[in-house]
Design a protein around this motif. Structure first.
Motif, PDB file in Angstrom:
ATOM      1  N   TYR A 143      29.676  45.184  74.954  1.00 53.79           N
ATOM      2  CA  TYR A 143      28.859  45.352  73.749  1.00 53.79           C
ATOM      3  C   TYR A 143      27.430  45.784  74.119  1.00 53.79           C
ATOM      4  CZ  TYR A 143      26.340  44.082  69.498  1.00 53.79           C
ATOM      5  OH  TYR A 143      25.522  44.106  68.399  1.00 53.79           O
ATOM      6  N   GLU A 144      26.824  45.134  75.119  1.00 52.69           N
ATOM      7  CA  GLU A 144      25.450  45.463  75.526  1.00 52.69           C
ATOM      8  C   GLU A 144      25.373  46.865  76.103  1.00 52.69           C
ATOM      9  OE1 GLU A 144      24.578  42.307  78.182  1.00 52.69           O
ATOM     10  OE2 GLU A 144      24.116  40.841  76.616  1.00 52.69           O
ATOM     11  N   ALA A 145      26.396  47.266  76.926  1.00 50.96           N
ATOM     12  CA  ALA A 145      26.396  48.605  77.520  1.00 50.96           C
ATOM     13  C   ALA A 145      26.502  49.668  76.429  1.00 50.96           C
ATOM     14  CB  ALA A 145      27.544  48.740  78.510  1.00 50.96           C
ATOM     15  N   THR A 146      27.385  49.467  75.452  1.00 52.88           N
ATOM     16  CA  THR A 146      27.547  50.443  74.364  1.00 52.88           C
ATOM     17  C   THR A 146      26.280  50.510  73.511  1.00 52.88           C
ATOM     18  OG1 THR A 146      29.912  49.886  74.332  1.00 52.88           O
ATOM     19  CG2 THR A 146      29.049  51.105  72.468  1.00 52.88           C
ATOM     20  N   GLN A 147      25.636  49.346  73.303  1.00 51.57           N
ATOM     21  CA  GLN A 147      24.402  49.315  72.509  1.00 51.57           C
ATOM     22  C   GLN A 147      23.288  50.120  73.205  1.00 51.57           C
ATOM     23  OE1 GLN A 147      22.763  45.397  71.856  1.00 51.57           O
ATOM     24  NE2 GLN A 147      22.446  45.860  69.681  1.00 51.57           N
ATOM     25  N   LEU A 148      23.182  49.983  74.528  1.00 55.26           N
ATOM     26  CA  LEU A 148      22.178  50.750  75.273  1.00 55.26           C
ATOM     27  C   LEU A 148      22.454  52.246  75.186  1.00 55.26           C
ATOM     28  CD1 LEU A 148      21.788  48.498  78.463  1.00 55.26           C
ATOM     29  CD2 LEU A 148      20.115  48.825  76.644  1.00 55.26           C
ATOM     30  N   GLU A 149      23.729  52.608  75.319  1.00 57.82           N
ATOM     31  CA  GLU A 149      24.085  54.034  75.238  1.00 57.82           C
ATOM     32  C   GLU A 149      23.757  54.588  73.856  1.00 57.82           C
ATOM     33  OE1 GLU A 149      27.963  56.957  76.057  1.00 57.82           O
ATOM     34  OE2 GLU A 149      28.138  54.760  76.195  1.00 57.82           O
ATOM     35  N   LEU A 150      24.026  53.798  72.767  1.00 60.09           N
ATOM     36  CA  LEU A 150      23.727  54.245  71.412  1.00 60.09           C
ATOM     37  C   LEU A 150      22.211  54.423  71.219  1.00 60.09           C
ATOM     38  CD1 LEU A 150      24.707  54.848  68.540  1.00 60.09           C
ATOM     39  CD2 LEU A 150      24.558  52.390  68.058  1.00 60.09           C
ATOM     40  N   VAL A 182      24.700  63.946  67.025  1.00 61.06           N
ATOM     41  CA  VAL A 182      25.012  63.133  65.849  1.00 61.06           C
ATOM     42  C   VAL A 182      26.481  62.687  65.882  1.00 61.06           C
ATOM     43  CG1 VAL A 182      25.248  63.160  63.325  1.00 61.06           C
ATOM     44  CG2 VAL A 182      23.206  64.127  64.413  1.00 61.06           C
ATOM     45  N   GLU A 183      27.353  63.645  66.265  1.00 62.84           N
ATOM     46  CA  GLU A 183      28.788  63.283  66.370  1.00 62.84           C
ATOM     47  C   GLU A 183      28.986  62.195  67.420  1.00 62.84           C
ATOM     48  OE1 GLU A 183      33.090  65.403  67.385  1.00 62.84           O
ATOM     49  OE2 GLU A 183      31.252  66.602  67.253  1.00 62.84           O
ATOM     50  N   GLN A 184      28.277  62.314  68.555  1.00 66.92           N
ATOM     51  CA  GLN A 184      28.382  61.291  69.605  1.00 66.92           C
ATOM     52  C   GLN A 184      27.823  59.949  69.108  1.00 66.92           C
ATOM     53  OE1 GLN A 184      26.616  62.540  73.282  1.00 66.92           O
ATOM     54  NE2 GLN A 184      27.363  60.784  74.439  1.00 66.92           N
ATOM     55  N   GLN A 185      26.740  60.012  68.311  1.00 66.96           N
ATOM     56  CA  GLN A 185      26.154  58.788  67.745  1.00 66.96           C
ATOM     57  C   GLN A 185      27.154  58.091  66.808  1.00 66.96           C
ATOM     58  OE1 GLN A 185      22.704  59.406  65.343  1.00 66.96           O
ATOM     59  NE2 GLN A 185      22.509  57.273  64.748  1.00 66.96           N
ATOM     60  N   ASN A 186      27.805  58.886  65.944  1.00 69.34           N
ATOM     61  CA  ASN A 186      28.804  58.293  65.016  1.00 69.34           C
ATOM     62  C   ASN A 186      29.947  57.657  65.785  1.00 69.34           C
ATOM     63  OD1 ASN A 186      27.305  59.163  62.841  1.00 69.34           O
ATOM     64  ND2 ASN A 186      28.437  61.093  62.638  1.00 69.34           N
ATOM     65  N   ARG A 187      30.408  58.337  66.850  1.00 73.63           N
ATOM     66  CA  ARG A 187      31.507  57.791  67.639  1.00 73.63           C
ATOM     67  C   ARG A 187      31.098  56.469  68.292  1.00 73.63           C
ATOM     68  NH1 ARG A 187      32.446  57.904  72.845  1.00 73.63           N
ATOM     69  NH2 ARG A 187      30.821  59.464  73.226  1.00 73.63           N
ATOM     70  N   LEU A 188      29.868  56.412  68.830  1.00 69.21           N
ATOM     71  CA  LEU A 188      29.401  55.189  69.477  1.00 69.21           C
ATOM     72  C   LEU A 188      29.196  54.062  68.463  1.00 69.21           C
ATOM     73  CD1 LEU A 188      26.887  56.586  72.123  1.00 69.21           C
ATOM     74  CD2 LEU A 188      29.072  55.465  72.572  1.00 69.21           C
ATOM     75  N   GLU A 189      28.701  54.415  67.248  1.00 67.33           N
ATOM     76  CA  GLU A 189      28.525  53.379  66.217  1.00 67.33           C
ATOM     77  C   GLU A 189      29.867  52.772  65.814  1.00 67.33           C
ATOM     78  OE1 GLU A 189      26.449  55.346  63.117  1.00 67.33           O
ATOM     79  OE2 GLU A 189      24.440  54.950  63.948  1.00 67.33           O
ATOM     80  N   LEU A 190      30.898  53.646  65.666  1.00 65.95           N
ATOM     81  CA  LEU A 190      32.245  53.133  65.350  1.00 65.95           C
ATOM     82  C   LEU A 190      32.771  52.255  66.485  1.00 65.95           C
ATOM     83  CD1 LEU A 190      34.717  53.070  63.514  1.00 65.95           C
ATOM     84  CD2 LEU A 190      35.520  55.171  64.617  1.00 65.95           C
ATOM     85  N   GLN A 191      32.552  52.745  67.720  1.00 69.13           N
ATOM     86  CA  GLN A 191      33.008  51.968  68.891  1.00 69.13           C
ATOM     87  C   GLN A 191      32.266  50.630  68.958  1.00 69.13           C
ATOM     88  OE1 GLN A 191      32.690  54.174  72.542  1.00 69.13           O
ATOM     89  NE2 GLN A 191      33.298  52.441  73.833  1.00 69.13           N
ATOM     90  N   LEU A 192      30.938  50.664  68.668  1.00 70.23           N
ATOM     91  CA  LEU A 192      30.150  49.437  68.699  1.00 70.23           C
ATOM     92  C   LEU A 192      30.617  48.450  67.634  1.00 70.23           C
ATOM     93  CD1 LEU A 192      27.689  48.082  70.054  1.00 70.23           C
ATOM     94  CD2 LEU A 192      26.282  49.025  68.209  1.00 70.23           C
ATOM     95  N   GLN A 193      30.991  48.976  66.458  1.00 70.88           N
ATOM     96  CA  GLN A 193      31.494  48.106  65.388  1.00 70.88           C
ATOM     97  C   GLN A 193      32.790  47.410  65.810  1.00 70.88           C
ATOM     98  OE1 GLN A 193      32.146  50.127  61.696  1.00 70.88           O
ATOM     99  NE2 GLN A 193      32.739  48.285  60.594  1.00 70.88           N
ATOM    100  N   GLN A 194      33.692  48.178  66.461  1.00 66.14           N
ATOM    101  CA  GLN A 194      34.951  47.589  66.937  1.00 66.14           C
ATOM    102  C   GLN A 194      34.701  46.526  68.001  1.00 66.14           C
ATOM    103  OE1 GLN A 194      37.118  51.017  68.253  1.00 66.14           O
ATOM    104  NE2 GLN A 194      37.695  51.681  66.177  1.00 66.14           N
TER     105      GLN A 194
END
Length: 893
Positions: free
Chosen positions: A334-341, A402-414
């Protein structure tokens, strides 16, 4: 069985303990005497049920928390820790809002779906019209093919018509064959019947001769029959004579055998009585061992329960460590994905700033003096925008970012959902482990894999030791019960032996009477039978009669068979002769029918258009071929008619119609279908939310109902358990209450003696003071001193007073035990020492009291060295000691 006769030994020191010891030890003494462990077991059972109900309530509370954690709140609750009833109310309000939203979305969905249905219907109508245009072209081609095939089908039709006529004539031809077959069959039957007539005549001549020979032997058969009848009358009398002789011999043997058995049974009765007395001595320790077994069983079950909970704690603790490891991994992800986002968001912001700078620079290049700025409208441009070399660098595609941001936000939500679930599961598992630690009375900090294994091994060793103790005591009880059962069995056998002896005595008398009757019967039979018959055995006479009877029956049977065969052959001769005459008439009739049928058939062949019989046979076809031709003709005509009708229908339908454009219509329908699917997806999300949360609501309602039910039960059971344990204003447990009742009875009986021995000075009573510091009440003793009018402790009594009090208690106890023993009489009492502490008056009072007991038909044994007692006791067992040893002698005076 008579009532048991018992004796009791009263050691003076034991009953001094009953007075002087504290309330707890007095309770133990009374427990042993009155066996009140049953009431203690009731108390323990109530305690166990109370504990189980409390565990159920705690478990339901935990389940309620788990269900509440599954709720997805749209708005946080204003209360910090809302009640479960408030949570359920909010949940139902949330579900109701979603249901209203669902109705609104369903209305919109129906409108869009109606539009889609109309487009779909238009598309399908156009598609159907296209199909009709294609079908019309196909129909025209098929019509041309059928016209080309017309000449061939006409030839097929002619062949089928000829075959149909021939098929109709086939019935008449079959009739001709049938008439010819009937004619030939009757001729064959005539030949067979003539041959049969010859065989019957030959057989009849042979049987007739044998019939006449047997008919002449009728007198010999009658003579044999009379001899058999006479000897059959002798046979039962001879059999009775033989049986009576044998019966007489058997009676003599039975009479001798019964006399020997009576002697043997008497010896066995004596032996059984000795065995029963021995077994009664072995069954006295049964009650004490049963109590010991129950105590060991409780300890053993407690250890088993602890072992089970330890094993469950080991399992739950292992799962807790696994959940903690899983939670740590999810947290890192979760922390790694949050940093990437965050990094992607920063890049998007930088790219937007770069594009703004480029736009400003482009506008600055277009600025002209004295012309207004398109941004601010000023005609003065003191500082136009410029772009640095760094800003001139080509930036990244903002759409890709933006597409990469949306993908990471969905991944972060999961990942966040996994994170919440892992945290919730870990907290729930920790509550389970803490609950087990609480039940096992261990600290959560001390729980390690090694320590748990150590505790488990220790508990298993102690449980095994208790199990061994239990099995040893159980085996001893089984041996006692076996001896008890053996004693009961021997008592039954003894009773049966008594009954058997009486029965055999009656049988002996009956056998003597039967012997006299048999002798009389034998004399009567000897007078009725000839000497030749008496000298032969019944079996020999029976064998002779059987042999002659068999010969007679075979003779009669042979005569009946010959007579029956003779009559049957005579009837058969007449039947064969009549049958031959009939067959001769049938042959002429069958021949005429055949010739008539043949001429009729040939006439019908000519009438049907066939030149001769051969032409008729050439036109015949089998049914399969005819059916095939018929189906082929019908198929041709059906297709021809259908094609003509369909062509006219299509020409009418397609008049003034154009060929449709399906591709355009399909695009419009697909676009509307996507809109409908979007609404359907929204509806499914809302329905899923309602379904899940309605399920949670139902589960919460069920759990709350169960919690209220268990709480109601717990209130009643826990209150009863507290009362039974002595947690009440009297500090009196259930078992102590029963013991206090027994103690009151003992004191009532004891005061009768104490009042006599103390000249109405002392009176024992049970203290009603409530114990302090958690102790139990109800069994403390006090003595009322009527000289002072004060109540004081029994421990303040002097030695002599204490002895009189102890003796009174012992005698009162004996009366109460006898009253509650159900048929057991305490006829003998032994009192061991204690009279030396009495003065002369007290001793005389004690002796008078004991004499009163002796007058009630009780035997008293007193063990003492007091001289005055020796004078009062007339029957004494005197023990004299010397350097050579002790001597014992009875003295009576």
């Amino acid at each position: 069985m008579n009532n048991s006769v018992k004796m009791i030994m009263i050691p003076q020191g034991e009953f001094r303990r009953l007075i002087s010891e504290n309330s707890k030890e007095r309770e133990e003494i009374l427990q042993k005497i009155f066996h009140t462990y049953f009431y203690d077991r009731i108390t323990e059972e109530l305690k166990k049920q109370s504990k189980e109900l409390r565990n159920w309530i705690e478990q339901i509370e935990w389940q309620l928390e788990q269900e509440a954690a599954k709720i997805e709140w749209e708005e946080p609750d204003q209360e910090e820790e809302p009640s479960m009833e408030r949570t359920l109310e909010r949940l139902m309000e949330s579900v109701e809002k979603k249901q209203n939203l669902l109705i609104e979305q369903q209305d919109k969905f129906q409108l869009e779906k109606k539009t889609y249905t109309e487009l779909q219907e238009t598309f399908y109508q156009a598609k159907q019209r296209k199909t009709q245009f294609d079908e019309y072209e196909q129909v025209k081609q098929t019509e041309q093919l059928l016209l080309n095939k017309k000449e061939e089908m006409d030839r097929t039709k002619n062949t089928y018509n000829l075959a149909l006529k021939a098929h109709h004539l086939r019935v008449f031809e079959d009739q001709v064959k049938q008439r010819k077959h009937e004619w030939n069959d009757i001729v064959e039957r005539e030949k067979h019947q003539m041959k049969r007539q010859e065989q019957v005549e030959a057989r009849f001549t042979q049987v007739k001769k044998e019939y006449e020979e047997e008919k002449n032997k009728e007198a010999d058969r009658q003579k044999l029959h009379d001899w058999i009848k006479q000897h059959q009358q002798y046979l039962p009398k001879l059999q009775t004579y033989t049986e009576r002789k044998k019966y007489k011999q058997a009676l003599q043997q039975k009479i001798g055998f019964l006399k020997q058995k009576q002697v043997k049974n008497q010896a066995e009765i004596t032996h059984l009585k000795e065995n029963i007395e021995t077994l009664e001595q072995r069954t006295d320790a049964h009650h004490e061992q049963t109590k010991k077994l129950y105590e060991i069983d409780i300890v053993y079950k407690n250890w088993l329960e602890r072992i089970t909970k330890l094993k469950e704690l080991i399992h739950e603790n292992k799962q807790l460590h696994q959940l903690r490891s899983s939670f740590s991994n999810v947290k890192k992800e979760y922390e790694a994905t949050q940093l990437e986002l965050q990094s992607i968001k920063l890049q998007i912001k930088q790219e937007e700033q770069r594009q703004q700078y480029e736009l400003a620079y482009s506008l600055a290049l277009q600025l002209q003096d004295s012309e207004p700025c398109p941004v601010c409208g000023s005609t003065h441009h003191p500082s136009p925008a410029s772009v640095s070399s760094k800003q001139h660098d080509k930036g990244k595609n903002i759409e890709q970012l933006v597409e990469q941001q949306n993908r990471l936000e969905l991944q972060l939500q999961q990942i966040q959902e996994k994170f919440v679930n892992a945290k919730s599961d870990g907290q729930a598992k920790r509550q389970v482990v803490e609950q087990y630690c609480k039940q096992l009375t261990v600290q959560m900090e001390d729980v390690t894999e090694k320590q748990l294994r150590t505790w488990l091994e220790e508990a298993e060793q102690l449980a095994q030791q208790e199990k061994l103790n239990y099995e040893q005591v159980q085996q001893f009880i089984k041996e006692i019960e076996k001896a008890k059962k053996e004693r009961e069995d021997k008592q039954i056998i003894l009773q049966q032996l008594h009954e058997k002896t009486e029965k055999e005595k009656k049988e002996l008398e009956e056998y003597n009477q039967q012997d006299v009757a048999v002798r009389t019967q034998l004399q009567a039979i000897e007078q009725d039978l000839p000497a030749t018959i008496l000298n032969s055995s019944a079996s020999q006479l029976e064998e002779t009669i059987r042999r002659e009877q068999s010969r007679y029956e075979k003779w009669v049977k042979h005569w009946e068979e010959i007579k029956q065969v003779y009559e049957e052959l005579d009837n058969e001769r007449n039947q064969v002769e009549a049958t031959l005459k009939e067959l001769q008439n049938f042959i002429d009739e069958a021949k005429n029918r055949y010739e008539t049928q043949l001429q009729s058939f040939l006439t019908k062949v000519k009438e049907s258009g066939f030149e001769d019989r051969e032409t008729y046979h050439a036109s015949l076809l089998d049914e399969d071929k005819m059916e095939k031709l018929r189906m082929e003709l019908e198929d041709y005509e059906t297709k021809k008619s259908h094609i003509t009708e369909r062509k006219l229908e299509l020409e009418t339908l397609l008049r003034d119609q154009t060929y449709p454009n399906l591709e355009k219509l399909e695009q419009e329908m697909t676009a509307q279908e996507q809109v409908v699917e979007q609404y359907r997806h929204k509806l499914q999300e809302i329905q899923l939310f309602i379904k899940q949360h309605e399920s949670i609501s139902i589960q919460l309602q069920d759990l709350l109902a169960k919690q209220q039910n268990y709480a109601k039960q717990y209130y009643d059971i826990a209150e009863l358990a507290d009362l039974a344990r002595g947690e009440n204003h009297l500090k009196l447990s259930f078992e102590r209450y029963v013991l206090s009742s027994f103690l009151d009875e003992i004191l009532m009986q004891a005061n009768l003696r104490l009042d006599q021995m103390t000249e109405h000075r002392y009176h024992l009573q049970r203290s009603d003071q409530v114990a302090k510091r958690g102790a139990q009440s109800g069994l403390d003793l006090e003595v009322m001193d009527h000289h002072t009018g004060q109540v004081r402790s029994v421990k303040t009594l002097s030695g002599g007073e204490g002895f009189k009090t102890a003796l009174s208690l012992a005698l009162g106890l004996a009366d109460v035990v006898q009253a509650h023993a159900g048929g057991v009489q305490l006829d003998t009492l032994f009192i061991d020492e204690g009279f030396g502490t009495l003065d002369e008056v007290s001793l005389a009072q004690a002796i008078d009291c004991l004499k009163g007991l002796q007058q009630s038909n009780r035997v008293l044994g007193i063990i003492s060295h007091v001289p005055q007692l020796k004078e009062e006791i007339h029957a004494k067992l005197q023990i004299s000691t010397s350097p050579e040893g002790s001597k014992v002698a009875f003295q009576f005076h």
